[in-house]
Design a protein around this motif. Structure first.
Motif, PDB file in Angstrom:
ATOM      1  N   THR A 100       0.826  -1.207   0.000  1.00  0.00           N
ATOM      2  CA  THR A 100       0.000   0.000   0.000  1.00  0.00           C
ATOM      3  C   THR A 100       0.857   1.252   0.000  1.00  0.00           C
ATOM      4  O   THR A 100       0.581   2.219  -0.730  1.00  0.00           O
ATOM      5  CB  THR A 100      -0.943  -0.014   1.216  1.00  0.00           C
ATOM      6  N   ILE A 101       1.904   1.277   0.840  1.00  0.00           N
ATOM      7  CA  ILE A 101       2.796   2.437   0.875  1.00  0.00           C
ATOM      8  C   ILE A 101       3.482   2.613  -0.474  1.00  0.00           C
ATOM      9  O   ILE A 101       3.622   3.738  -0.981  1.00  0.00           O
ATOM     10  CB  ILE A 101       3.835   2.275   1.999  1.00  0.00           C
ATOM     11  N   GLU A 102       3.910   1.514  -1.062  1.00  0.00           N
ATOM     12  CA  GLU A 102       4.562   1.566  -2.372  1.00  0.00           C
ATOM     13  C   GLU A 102       3.636   2.167  -3.423  1.00  0.00           C
ATOM     14  O   GLU A 102       4.050   3.022  -4.221  1.00  0.00           O
ATOM     15  CB  GLU A 102       4.964   0.140  -2.760  1.00  0.00           C
ATOM     16  N   LEU A 103       2.379   1.742  -3.417  1.00  0.00           N
ATOM     17  CA  LEU A 103       1.406   2.274  -4.383  1.00  0.00           C
ATOM     18  C   LEU A 103       1.135   3.751  -4.117  1.00  0.00           C
ATOM     19  O   LEU A 103       1.053   4.548  -5.066  1.00  0.00           O
ATOM     20  CB  LEU A 103       0.112   1.469  -4.294  1.00  0.00           C
ATOM     21  N   GLY A 271      -7.110   5.487   1.369  1.00  0.00           N
ATOM     22  CA  GLY A 271      -8.168   5.542   0.374  1.00  0.00           C
ATOM     23  C   GLY A 271      -7.912   4.736  -0.878  1.00  0.00           C
ATOM     24  O   GLY A 271      -8.581   4.936  -1.892  1.00  0.00           O
ATOM     25  N   ALA A 272      -6.954   3.813  -0.818  1.00  0.00           N
ATOM     26  CA  ALA A 272      -6.628   3.014  -1.987  1.00  0.00           C
ATOM     27  C   ALA A 272      -7.453   1.740  -2.067  1.00  0.00           C
ATOM     28  O   ALA A 272      -7.124   0.836  -2.830  1.00  0.00           O
ATOM     29  CB  ALA A 272      -5.134   2.656  -1.978  1.00  0.00           C
ATOM     30  N   GLU A 276      -7.119  -0.790  -5.167  1.00  0.00           N
ATOM     31  CA  GLU A 276      -6.529  -2.094  -4.889  1.00  0.00           C
ATOM     32  C   GLU A 276      -7.495  -3.220  -5.249  1.00  0.00           C
ATOM     33  O   GLU A 276      -7.065  -4.285  -5.719  1.00  0.00           O
ATOM     34  CB  GLU A 276      -6.127  -2.186  -3.419  1.00  0.00           C
ATOM     35  N   SER A 277      -8.774  -3.005  -5.032  1.00  0.00           N
ATOM     36  CA  SER A 277      -9.762  -4.027  -5.377  1.00  0.00           C
ATOM     37  C   SER A 277      -9.851  -4.224  -6.882  1.00  0.00           C
ATOM     38  O   SER A 277      -9.948  -5.357  -7.370  1.00  0.00           O
ATOM     39  CB  SER A 277     -11.130  -3.652  -4.805  1.00  0.00           C
ATOM     40  N   VAL A 278      -9.814  -3.118  -7.631  1.00  0.00           N
ATOM     41  CA  VAL A 278      -9.906  -3.209  -9.092  1.00  0.00           C
ATOM     42  C   VAL A 278      -8.716  -3.975  -9.667  1.00  0.00           C
ATOM     43  O   VAL A 278      -8.870  -4.820 -10.568  1.00  0.00           O
ATOM     44  CB  VAL A 278      -9.995  -1.806  -9.706  1.00  0.00           C
ATOM     45  N   PHE A 279      -7.524  -3.713  -9.133  1.00  0.00           N
ATOM     46  CA  PHE A 279      -6.316  -4.317  -9.682  1.00  0.00           C
ATOM     47  C   PHE A 279      -5.822  -5.523  -8.867  1.00  0.00           C
ATOM     48  O   PHE A 279      -4.723  -6.019  -9.137  1.00  0.00           O
ATOM     49  CB  PHE A 279      -5.193  -3.274  -9.750  1.00  0.00           C
ATOM     50  N   SER A 280      -6.613  -5.983  -7.905  1.00  0.00           N
ATOM     51  CA  SER A 280      -6.205  -7.100  -7.034  1.00  0.00           C
ATOM     52  C   SER A 280      -4.822  -6.860  -6.451  1.00  0.00           C
ATOM     53  O   SER A 280      -3.976  -7.764  -6.396  1.00  0.00           O
ATOM     54  CB  SER A 280      -6.233  -8.424  -7.819  1.00  0.00           C
ATOM     55  N   GLY A 283      -2.604  -5.195  -0.983  1.00  0.00           N
ATOM     56  CA  GLY A 283      -2.300  -4.214   0.051  1.00  0.00           C
ATOM     57  C   GLY A 283      -3.370  -4.200   1.125  1.00  0.00           C
ATOM     58  O   GLY A 283      -4.181  -5.129   1.252  1.00  0.00           O
ATOM     59  N   LEU A 284      -3.385  -3.125   1.912  1.00  0.00           N
ATOM     60  CA  LEU A 284      -4.334  -3.025   3.010  1.00  0.00           C
ATOM     61  C   LEU A 284      -5.775  -2.908   2.520  1.00  0.00           C
ATOM     62  O   LEU A 284      -6.695  -3.370   3.192  1.00  0.00           O
ATOM     63  CB  LEU A 284      -3.986  -1.805   3.870  1.00  0.00           C
ATOM     64  N   GLY A 285      -5.971  -2.272   1.367  1.00  0.00           N
ATOM     65  CA  GLY A 285      -7.319  -2.133   0.848  1.00  0.00           C
ATOM     66  C   GLY A 285      -7.959  -3.472   0.549  1.00  0.00           C
ATOM     67  O   GLY A 285      -9.100  -3.748   0.951  1.00  0.00           O
ATOM     68  N   THR A 286      -7.238  -4.360  -0.138  1.00  0.00           N
ATOM     69  CA  THR A 286      -7.740  -5.700  -0.433  1.00  0.00           C
ATOM     70  C   THR A 286      -7.952  -6.486   0.850  1.00  0.00           C
ATOM     71  O   THR A 286      -8.944  -7.211   0.998  1.00  0.00           O
ATOM     72  CB  THR A 286      -6.762  -6.434  -1.357  1.00  0.00           C
ATOM     73  N   THR A 287      -7.016  -6.353   1.794  1.00  0.00           N
ATOM     74  CA  THR A 287      -7.146  -7.039   3.083  1.00  0.00           C
ATOM     75  C   THR A 287      -8.396  -6.567   3.818  1.00  0.00           C
ATOM     76  O   THR A 287      -9.121  -7.372   4.420  1.00  0.00           O
ATOM     77  CB  THR A 287      -5.901  -6.781   3.948  1.00  0.00           C
TER      78      THR A 287
END
Length: 332
Positions: A100-103, A271-272, A276-280, A283-287
């Motif tokens: 997530t930080i990287e993105l 807020g990612a 993150e969900s769109v691109f699988s 990160g924390l968003g998917t988690t």
């Protein structure tokens, strides 16, 4: 007020905010529909089994006891265990945090690299085609939903032309650097190339709104600074126009821009979720989405606490930088 006292004050305020986030996250567990026992117990579980599971999870205790235990465990670095996988929540969440930080950092770099030059060009060429183009771009960027842009980029650049992968993450930047260090320059170049292919579309999608916002802010700040008396004085002295624009006007414009950059970086970390969900993206968003779907409350709580704490830390750093650049903030 001294700079040290200013930082101490902001730090104490940050601690209070983190405590508020932790408390709200804890309360959400009990006001949302459903029961944590339902996520663990089998569908045909007997009342005795459900009571035993509740006792093992500590859910049979009074609410204030559970709250105090939760605070104490957090202070000791214990965020609980996943109801689904049995893995420590802290281990799972912190293993996803680098992605997530990287993105967020990659999208910020793209936004800064595009927005500040566009804002300067738009301000210095006011009412010219370049100004209209930059203004239109910022308007479109702010108005475009991230999820729609991400899907369109996937359909066009991934599915149609096959330039970028549709989703996922091969490895992170640190892993690519390790490959370069262990396997040589050739393998390193290929690793960084693969890393760029996977992160480009998510970073562009997440950074588009950020780019548009900073472009508009830079443009308005530059227009205000170019109309100041010190700019007219420097022009009267015969200084080159490029020096006036970039050394004097842009430098003063960047003070509020830096504040927004820091605040938006915190927003990007938290807020990612949709991107993150769109691109699988792992990160924390998917988690967070997976934890909501499975009612895995320890993972959900740990994710929200880490996101909230990260946002507070970013704000503290922004306050420190802003106070250093503008000592009047400390005086206030």
């Amino acid at each position: 007020m001294s700079y040290g006292r200013f930082l101490l004050k902001r730090g104490l305020q940050g601690v209070v905010v983190v405590w508020g986030v932790v408390s709200i996250v804890f309360v959400l567990r009990f006001i949302t529909p459903g029961n944590a026992v339902d996520a663990v117990a089998p569908l045909d579980a007997s009342p005795e089994l459900r009571e035993r599971i509740a006792a093992e999870l500590g859910l049979d205790q009074p609410l204030y006891v559970q709250y105090l235990d939760y605070l104490w465990e957090l202070l000791n670095g214990d965020m609980g265990y996943s109801y689904i996988s049995g893995i420590e929540a802290s281990q799972m969440v912190f293993s996803k945090l680098p992605a997530t930080i990287e993105l967020a950092v990659a999208s910020s770099i793209i936004a800064i690299g595009l927005s500040i030059p566009l804002g300067v060009i738009s301000a210095t060429r006011r009412h010219e085609p370049a100004d209209y183009a930059a203004t239109t771009f910022s308007l479109v960027g702010i108005s475009t939903p991230n999820f729609w842009l991400g899907i369109m980029l996937i359909l066009l650049l991934s599915v149609q032309f096959g330039i970028f992968p549709t989703s996922g993450r091969a490895f992170g930047f640190i892993e690519a650097f390790r490959i370069a260090a262990n396997q040589g320059v050739g393998a390193g170049v290929d690793a960084f190339y693969q890393w760029l292919r996977f992160i480009t579309l998510p970073a562009v999608t997440l950074g588009t709104y950020f780019t548009a916002l900073i472009t508009r802010l830079t443009r308005s700040g530059m227009l205000e600074e170019l109309g100041q008396s010190y700019v007219r004085a420097t022009r009267a002295k015969g200084l080159p126009e490029s020096l006036i624009r970039y050394k004097h006007a842009l430098r003063n414009t960047l003070i509020p821009v830096i504040t927004v950059l820091g605040l938006q970086l915190g927003t990007l970390i938290g807020g990612a979720v949709i991107t993150e969900s769109v691109f699988s993206w792992p990160g924390l968003g998917t988690t967070l989405i997976n934890a909501i779907n499975t009612r895995d409350w320890p993972i959900l709580q740990a994710t929200l606490v880490v996101i909230g704490t990260g946002f507070v830390i970013v704000n503290l750093v922004v306050d420190a930088v802003y106070a250093y650049l503008d000592p009047q903030v400390v005086a206030e």
